[in-house]
Design a protein around this motif. Structure first.
Motif, short mmCIF file in Angstrom:
data_model
loop_
_atom_site.label_atom_id
_atom_site.label_comp_id
_atom_site.label_asym_id
_atom_site.label_seq_id
_atom_site.Cartn_x
_atom_site.Cartn_y
_atom_site.Cartn_z
N TYR A 12 0.83 -1.21 0.00
CA TYR A 12 0.00 0.00 0.00
C TYR A 12 0.87 1.26 0.00
O TYR A 12 0.66 2.17 -0.81
CB TYR A 12 -0.92 -0.04 1.23
CG TYR A 12 -1.90 1.10 1.30
CD1 TYR A 12 -3.07 1.07 0.55
CD2 TYR A 12 -1.68 2.19 2.13
CE1 TYR A 12 -3.99 2.11 0.62
CE2 TYR A 12 -2.59 3.22 2.22
CZ TYR A 12 -3.74 3.18 1.45
OH TYR A 12 -4.64 4.21 1.53
N ASN A 22 -6.56 -2.65 -2.42
CA ASN A 22 -7.86 -2.03 -2.68
C ASN A 22 -8.80 -2.21 -1.48
O ASN A 22 -9.53 -1.29 -1.11
CB ASN A 22 -8.49 -2.58 -3.96
CG ASN A 22 -7.76 -2.13 -5.20
OD1 ASN A 22 -7.06 -1.11 -5.21
ND2 ASN A 22 -7.90 -2.88 -6.28
N LEU A 23 -8.78 -3.41 -0.89
CA LEU A 23 -9.59 -3.66 0.30
C LEU A 23 -9.12 -2.79 1.47
O LEU A 23 -9.93 -2.26 2.23
CB LEU A 23 -9.54 -5.13 0.69
CG LEU A 23 -10.38 -6.07 -0.16
CD1 LEU A 23 -10.01 -7.54 0.14
CD2 LEU A 23 -11.86 -5.84 0.10
N ASP A 25 -7.62 0.14 1.24
CA ASP A 25 -8.04 1.51 0.93
C ASP A 25 -9.51 1.73 1.30
O ASP A 25 -9.86 2.73 1.93
CB ASP A 25 -7.81 1.79 -0.56
CG ASP A 25 -7.70 3.26 -0.87
OD1 ASP A 25 -7.15 4.02 -0.05
OD2 ASP A 25 -8.16 3.66 -1.96
N ALA A 26 -10.36 0.78 0.95
CA ALA A 26 -11.79 0.88 1.27
C ALA A 26 -12.02 0.83 2.79
O ALA A 26 -12.83 1.59 3.33
CB ALA A 26 -12.57 -0.24 0.58
N ALA A 27 -11.29 -0.06 3.48
CA ALA A 27 -11.44 -0.19 4.93
C ALA A 27 -10.96 1.07 5.65
O ALA A 27 -11.55 1.48 6.65
CB ALA A 27 -10.69 -1.42 5.43
N ALA A 29 -11.11 4.08 4.38
CA ALA A 29 -12.16 5.07 4.13
C ALA A 29 -13.36 4.85 5.04
O ALA A 29 -14.01 5.80 5.46
CB ALA A 29 -12.58 5.03 2.66
N ASN A 30 -13.64 3.59 5.35
CA ASN A 30 -14.78 3.24 6.22
C ASN A 30 -14.44 3.32 7.70
O ASN A 30 -15.33 3.17 8.54
CB ASN A 30 -15.28 1.83 5.90
CG ASN A 30 -15.91 1.73 4.54
OD1 ASN A 30 -16.45 2.70 4.02
ND2 ASN A 30 -15.84 0.55 3.95
#
Length: 134
Positions: A12, A22-23, A25-27, A29-30
């Motif tokens: 990353y 990608n997972l 990055d999404a986590a 953001a969440n």
């Protein structure tokens, strides 16, 4: 909440793109990522450039942090290592045993790309963030 292994963090921070990054990055953001002290240490040790080191340290310091080893985890880690050894599986890095055992003990899903975690999933109920191919 999920814990993310060092190998994914390294990819990353190096700008690598994969399903795992990608997972992550999404986590992020969440707001569903936590970090363990062992992982924090491994990540920070890898930076050569002071600017990148300081940026990563500041960013990672914002995450909820967990002590991963401690007195109560020592025997659990040894038990997990021995259980896999009895099956003929040798885990190469003590840090991976600690990370997997912490996640198993806390029922915390682990996002990883390191193959040393696969036996923990198959034999010791480690929860992978990403479903494994069988």
């Amino acid at each position: 909440m999920i814990l993310v292994d060092t190998s994914v963090w390294i990819d990353y921070f190096n700008g690598g793109e994969s399903k795992e990054t990608n997972l992550l990055d999404a986590a992020l953001a969440n707001g569903t990522v936590v970090i363990g002290d062992m992982i924090f240490l491994e990540i920070l040790q890898g930076f050569r450039n002071d600017k990148d080191y300081n940026r990563a340290k500041k960013t990672l310091s914002t995450l909820d942090q967990h002590e991963m080893l401690g007195n109560t985890m020592v025997a659990k880690c040894a038990d997990n290592y021995r259980a896999l050894r009895k099956k003929g599986i040798t885990i190469r890095k003590t840090t991976d045993i600690i990370i997997a055992s912490f996640c198993i003990d806390n029922q915390l899903p682990l996002l990883f790309s390191d193959r040393d975690f696969i036996p923990f999933v198959k034999h010791l109920n480690l929860i992978p963030v990403r479903p494994m191919k069988t």
